[in-house]
Structures are given as structure tokens and as C-alpha cells.
Design an enzyme around this catalytic site. Structure first.
Site, short mmCIF file in Angstrom:
data_model
loop_
_atom_site.label_atom_id
_atom_site.label_comp_id
_atom_site.label_asym_id
_atom_site.label_seq_id
_atom_site.Cartn_x
_atom_site.Cartn_y
_atom_site.Cartn_z
N ARG A 289 0.97 -1.56 -0.59
CA ARG A 289 0.01 -0.12 0.27
C ARG A 289 1.29 1.31 0.09
NH1 ARG A 289 -2.17 0.47 6.15
NH2 ARG A 289 -3.31 2.34 5.27
N ARG A 290 -0.03 2.55 -0.37
CA ARG A 290 1.13 3.67 0.43
C ARG A 290 2.06 3.59 -1.15
NH1 ARG A 290 0.84 4.61 6.56
NH2 ARG A 290 -1.10 5.77 6.81
#
Lengths: 41, 155, 550
Positions: free
Chosen positions: C433-434
Site C-alpha cells: 500500500r501507500r
């Protein structure tokens, strides 16, 4: 609060019971799938 | 407070499922050593490079069946030369950070470790299949976060 | 209709909520295009700045302001018009929260706080970002105490009576919020601010993370409980039934006060500094907080079935077709609930101790909160918006708005299904993620992730674009019902506040005895946190100085 009081006496909730079990099956299946993936890694 | 008969059935089923889930993970974790990565050891984040075992990062063999891989994580890379380990042996990963929080995550394995400055994260894992595994950082650490990666070779 | 002065407070809150929604969803749209390398940002703007703005504006600002608008309206309706003091403090709270919001947003936009909405140390944002956050929290406290004051005045006038269910649930949510904020206030005030302004050199990172997550998990319940309030109180009215069980509704809310807080470690399962014993203890407590949601699931289906059977439905599922599908206020919330089934199930997986290693910080988590806060909560709020704004402005909710409302919720549903399914699968495959555009130098494993039809960058981008389109339709509805729709003049044109009746004659009084619940909540927090937090302080490694890595 009287013990005998039942606000839903005589209400047919069979569809509700089946529906929540459907929810339960989704929960169990998803969990088992990820558990299997965990074990396989 | 009156529960409808069906609600009782539902809650008994639900709570029983939760207890089963907890028992499965609990037994597997504590009696088969499948706990998530962690560890209580601490380190001075400014003296990582002078502190053993991080003064000499990389692979070392502890005994016949156990290897240790020591890694220093920093923005935006991992300091651990020549990560090559054998399949079928227990590998103990030890990671810390010299700056911000990172992760040390090996694709397609159970190795998914948070790396927190001041702390040493430990995880034991045994590779089954040889090959080259992608290592990446999955905790946001700055502009180059998505570039932070490496590779480990399992032979 | 509630008093004009109370309506103004609610409308001001809704206005800020949707301003944040507008910018936040735009930031979301930009992200999906950067991620698939279709968009190059100008030099003064970067992916992580936009990501921070997206998270903060939608998850924190939109939700919080909307929740206070809903609370203000519902409290004024269910226990009476605000007194002058309650009104004053509601306004003070609003302005302080807004001031904090603006301060934090300015810091994010100017690139001084690309620390994401979790702002993990030792990433060091400008001190003013943390001051903004602190003011935001303090502002919500002032608004919260205003509502508590209003509630206490009602209790004094109605000694021996249980409060109306709306008021009870509002106060439950607020009590949980106040206890939860203690963690974030402690870390921001005593750790981040002195460190960011240079009064202290270093910060205890693990302690700051743990205090953040002490707050971080009940934060998600602070979003969810107002949605549950709509499910328990608004939906039955739309269905033409009473609240299924007043006592069970109260019991489930009370359980949220007890079990939503001492569970933050389940966000920290793969990190060092917390022993397995304490992690597992909080995993067990996390599983306790699932029980009131199981109760809620039953209540919802029971509402549907009772309503359908009243209208003459037969057979096991005949009631399903009898639901008021043509009412956008209902259908929106129904879809929201449906999304929460896999959303909740995913949450159980995340909290399952070592299983967390499979999903932690992968795109699965992003998918998870888009089908928890991003749809069940957000779409419930949309369903509320359709009547709440016209109710407050005295305008009509016209037929064309109703049709547009359907287009809006259906596009949101399709967009979210595409995007979140793709994110869940990608996460299970291992995609993190991110991250901005992530090819990892075209590493074969990374290329594999995005190979599938459902997991391709295209699917996510299409999903994200449909979502943005949906968001813009909603903005149109908001602006119309706020300023432009025709004023309601005939009685039948007025929009109602659909609040279901609740029989509380048989509800035990102890459910509203706050001393019991707050007492048990603190006892559980003490059990779950005292020893591990004490250990983090006593056996702390030398602290970290700050880093600006963006």
C-alpha cells in the site's frame, strides 16, 4: 423488566435466520481462504 | 432484555466461530512457533552501524540448520550485502532502522516485518522453494518509498 | 422542524464536510492515475502529499464534520432546542475544529507535512501540523461537551427516565471518542509538539505508535457508530417499523464503549516492542468487539423481514422484494450495509494475529477501509445527506434529485466494487500500500501482481474514475439542496427527519448508567495497556531525532 416479556413473540424471522447464516458463511469462507494462504506461505 | 430465539442461535454460532478462529491462530502461534514478527530487543538508532550484529550485516551461519540474516534498513534501501540463503533451513532475520520506520517484507512469504528505529525486529522463516524473492518496504518512509526494494536468493 | 439557530450549526458542519469531500476525492482521483504512470505531477506537488490530503480530508475531516452535523440535528430534534450555552459552545467547537483543520491542511498542501494521516514518528512534519491536529481534537471535544451539556440538562428535567435512543447513542459515541482521544492528545501534546519545535531532541517512537493506535482503532468506530445509528434509527422508519429492540440497541452501543478501545495493538501485530502475550490479549479483546456487530446484523435483517411481512410478504425471502427500493434514502443505506459484510469479515482476518502477516500494509488494507469507511460509512452518510440538507434548509428534495441520487449511489457502488476488489486481490498477492507508481524495476513478481484482469492498473483506474464522477454528482446534489432547489411551501413538500419510534418501557435502567460503562472501559484499557506501555517507557531505547524524507 419482566422475564416473560417478549416484544417479538409470534414474529416469523426464519428469513432473518437464514440471512445471518449467509453472512456467517461469508465470514468463515473468507477467513479460511486467508488462513490457507498463510499456511501455504 | 429479551433475545429472540433465532438471535440466540445466531450469536452462539457467531461467538463459537470467533472462538474457533482464536483457538486456531492461538495454538498455531504459541505451540508451533508461528507468532508474527516482533521482539523486545532495543538498540541506539544512532549507533546501529557500531552495534553488533548490525556492524557486520549480511548472512551468517549459526549452526548446521540455522542461518541469521542481519539487515539495516534506511531511506531508501537495505544494507545487507549478498543475501543468499539455503532452502529448507531456518533463517532468522534481524532488522533495524537508522532513520524512520520501514518494513522488511519478502514477497510470497510470511516475512512481513515492521522495522522501528530503536527496536530490533526478529522473524524466523524457512524457505521451501529456491529462487529469487523480491524484498520491499511497505511502510511509507518518504519520497523514495516506492523505490525501496532488494532481492534475496534462495538456493 | 428544529430551531433555525440549531439548523445553522448543522449546516455549517455539513458545508465543511463536503468542502473536504470535494478536495479529498479529487486527491483520490489523481492517485490512481499516478499509480498507473498515466499522470506526471508538477514539481511542486508529489504523490505522498496528495495521499496525505486524501486520507486526512476524507477519513478525518469529512467524517467528523458530518457526524457533528448529524448529532446536532438529531439531538435538537430528539431532546429539544439547544440552550444559549450549548449553542455557543457548539459554535466555539466548530470554529476551533475548523481552524485546526485549515492549519493542518495548509501544512500538507505546502509540503511541510507529507507524513500521511498516521504521521508516524520519526517522520517530522512542521510543528504547526501537529498544533493543527491538536486544535482539531480540542475543537471536537468542545462540541462534544456542548452536546453532553444539552443531554445532562434533559436528564435533570426528566429524572428517572431513559433518554431517547438517538440521544443515548450520540452520547455513547461521544464518550467513546473522548476516551479514545486521550491517546492521540497525549502523544501529540507531550511527544510530537515539543519534539517538532525543537524543545526536545528525540522522540520515543514505539510509544508514539502505540498511543496513536490506542486512538486509531476507536477512531474507526467513531466513524462507524453514527452509521450504525442511521441503521438502527433511520432505516426502520423508512421501512415503516419500530426499532427492533431498544434494549439490544443500547446494549450493542455500550459494548462498543467497552471493546473498541483496548484493541489498538492489532494494528501493530508485526512490529517489535510489544510482546506476543500483550498482542494476543488485545487480539482476543478485538474479537469481543465483533459481537455487537453480529447483533446489529441480526437486527437489520429482522427489520427488513418484519417490514416485508407487514406488507404481506410470504415465503422465506418474500420480504426482500417488498423493501422500499424506490426510496434512495433506503437503497443507499442498504448497499452500505451489504458492503459491510465483506468489510467486517476482512476486519476479522486483519485482527487474526499471525494472519495479519499476509495482509499487513498491503493493498488489501486499502481495499478493506474502502469497503468499511469508504462505503458502509460514507454511503450511509450520503443516504443521510439526501434528506438532512433539505430538512435543514427547508428546500425540496425533487424527483430529479432523487433520480440523480440513484445514479450517484449506483456509480459509487460500481466504482468501489471494481477498485476494492482489485485492491483486495492485489494485497493478497503481496502488492504494498501507500506507494506511488510501483514497478520495482520491473521485478517479475511485481509485474505478476498486475497481470490479472481484475488486478490490472486499468481496473483500478476505471474504478477510481467512476468514483470521482459519483462524488461530483453528489456535490451537485449537495449544492442544489443547500442553495438552489425550490423552497418547500406546501406541507407535503417538506422533507422529514425519519426517526423511528423505540419502545423503552422494557429497557433496563442500568444501560444508561454511565459510571458502570466508563468504569469498565477504563479497567479494560488499564488491563490491556498499563504493563506494555509502562514497559515501553521504562525500557525505552535512546529516542529518535526527526527526519524529513520527502
Amino acid at each position: 423488566m419482566s422475564k416473560k416479556y417478549d416484544e417479538h413473540q409470534g414474529v416469523n424471522l426464519k428469513g432473518t435466520l437464514v440471512s445471518v447464516f449467509f453472512v456467517g458463511v461469508i465470514i468463515v469462507v473468507m477467513w479460511v481462504v486467508v488462513y490457507m494462504m498463510y499456511v501455504a506461505r | 432484555m429479551h433475545l429472540h430465539k433465532y438471535e440466540k442461535i445466531w450469536l452462539v454460532f457467531g461467538i463459537a466461530s470467533l472462538i474457533v478462529f482464536l483457538s486456531v491462530v492461538g495454538v498455531s502461534a504459541f505451540s508451533h512457533d508461528h507468532t508474527p514478527s516482533g521482539g523486545m530487543d532495543t538498540i541506539d538508532p544512532e549507533k546501529v552501524n557500531e552495534t553488533a550484529p548490525f556492524d557486520n550485516p549480511g548472512v551468517s551461519q549459526l549452526d548446521d540448520d540455522t542461518y541469521q540474516v542481519t539487515i539495516v534498513a534506511m531511506a531508501f534501501g537495505y544494507n545487507a550485502p549478498e543475501m543468499k540463503v539455503p532452502a529448507g533451513k531456518e533463517i532468522i532475520f534481524k532488522v533495524t532502522s537508522t532513520d524512520v520506520v520501514h518494513s522488511f517484507t519478502i514477497d510470497n512469504t510470511k516475512v512481513n516485518m515492521m522495522v522501528v528505529p530503536g527496536q530490533i525486529t526478529t522473524k524466523s522463516y524457512t524457505f521451501e522453494k529456491p529462487g529469487k524473492y523480491l524484498i520491499l518496504c511497505n511502510e511509507y518512509c518518504g519520497t523514495g518509498h516506492h523505490m525501496m526494494s532488494s532481492e534475496i536468493e534462495v538456493y | 422542524m428544529i430551531a433555525v439557530k440549531d439548523r445553522k450549526i448543522a449546516l455549517a458542519n455539513i458545508g465543511v464536510a463536503y468542502a473536504a469531500f470535494l478536495i479529498g476525492t479529487l486527491a483520490g482521483l489523481l492517485q490512481v492515475f499516478i499509480r498507473n504512470d498515466a499522470l506526471q505531477l508538477p514539481a511542486w506537488l508529489d504523490y505522498y502529499q496528495i495521499l496525505t490530503a486524501h486520507g486526512v480530508l476524507l477519513a478525518l475531516i469529512f467524517t467528523t464534520f458530518f457526524i457533528f452535523a448529524f448529532f446536532t440535528t438529531g439531538m435538537s430534534k430528539s431532546i429539544g432546542t439547544f440552550g444559549p450555552k450549548v449553542r455557543l459552545y457548539s459554535w466555539v467547537g466548530f470554529w476551533v475544529t475548523l481552524f485546526g483543520t485549515v492549519m493542518a491542511t495548509v501544512m500538507i498542501v505546502s509540503g511541510k507535512a507529507s507524513v500521511l494521516y498516521t504521521f508516524y514518528a520519526p517522520l517530522k512534519a512542521s510543528g504547526w501540523f501537529y498544533v493543527g491536529l491538536a486544535l482539531f481534537i480540542i475543537g471536537t471535544w468542545i462540541s462534544s461537551f456542548a452536546l453532553i451539556g444539552h443531554y445532562m440538562a434533559w436528564r435533570r428535567k426528566n429524572k428517572g427516565h431513559l433518554s431517547p435512543l438517538f440521544a443515548f447513542m450520540t452520547i455513547t459515541t461521544i464518550v467513546m471518542w473522548l476516551i479514545a482521544c486521550l491517546g492521540v492528545v497525549a502523544t501529540v501534546l507531550f511527544q510530537y509538539i515539543p519534539w517538532a519545535f525543537g524543545w526536545t531532541d528525540t522522540i520515543n517512537v514505539e510509544l508514539s505508535r502505540s498511543l496513536f493506535w490506542y486512538f486509531g482503532h476507536p477512531l474507526v468506530y467513531f466513524w462507524l457508530l453514527p452509521a450504525y445509528m442511521a441503521w438502527y434509527l433511520i432505516v426502520p422508519k423508512l421501512l415503516g417499523v419500530k426499532v427492533f429492540s431498544d434494549s439490544l440497541a443500547r446494549l450493542s452501543f455500550v459494548l462498543f464503549i467497552l471493546f473498541s478501545i483496548p484493541v489498538g495493538f492489532h494494528h501493530q501485530l508485526t512490529e517489535p516492542g510489544i510482546s506476543n502475550f500483550w498482542k494476543f490479549l488485545q487480539v482476543v479483546l478485538t474479537f469481543m468487539v465483533i459481537v455487537p456487530s453480529l447483533m446489529t446484523a441480526f437486527t437489520m435483517f429482522a427489520n427488513f423481514e418484519i417490514s416485508g411481512r407487514k406488507k404481506g410478504a410470504v415465503g422465506l425471502f418474500g420480504w426482500f422484494r417488498m423493501l422500499p427500493w424506490k426510496d434512495v434514502r433506503f437503497t443507499s443505506i442498504f448497499i452500505a450495509m451489504a458492503f459491510f459484510i465483506p468489510g467486517g469479515a476482512g476486519g476479522i482476518i486483519n485482527a487474526s494475529f499471525q494472519l495479519n502477516e499476509v495482509v499487513h500494509n498491503t493493498l488489501w488494507i486499502v481495499g478493506h477501509f474502502h469497503i468499511t469507511v469508504g462505503t458502509p460509512v460514507a454511503m450511509t452518510f450520503m443516504g443521510l445527506t439526501f434528506w438532512l440538507i433539505p430538512y435543514l434548509t427547508g428546500r425540496q428534495f425533487t424527483k430529479s434529485m432523487q433520480r440523480l441520487g440513484f445514479v450517484q449511489i449506483i456509480t459509487w457502488t460500481i466504482g468501489m466494487l471494481l477498485m476494492s476488489t482489485s485492491q483486495h486481490i492485489l494485497g493478497l498477492l503481496g502488492a504494498p500500500r501507500r506507494t506511488a507508481y510501483a514497478g520495482y524495476n520491473n521485478h517479475p513478481s511485481a509485474l505478476e501482481w498486475f497481470d490479472g484482469i481484475l488486478t490490472s492498473h486499468v481496473t483500478m483506474a476505471v474504478g477510481g474514475s467512476i468514483l470521482f464522477l459519483s462524488a461530483m454528482i453528489l456535490m451537485y446534489i449537495v449544492i442544489m439542496t443547500m442553495f438552489l432547489s425550490p423552497k418547500a411551501e406546501r406541507p407535503e413538500d417538506f422533507v422529514e427527519f425519519p426517526l423511528a419510534e423505540s419502545d423503552k418501557e422494557h429497557t433496563p435502567k442500568f444501560l444508561e448508567n454511565w459510571a458502570i460503562w466508563v468504569g469498565i472501559a477504563f479497567a479494560l484499557i488499564f488491563i490491556a495497556y498499563a504493563i506494555p506501555i509502562g514497559d515501553m517507557i521504562q525500557n525505552a531505547p535512546p529516542g529518535s531525532k526527526g527526519f524529513i524524507t520527502w
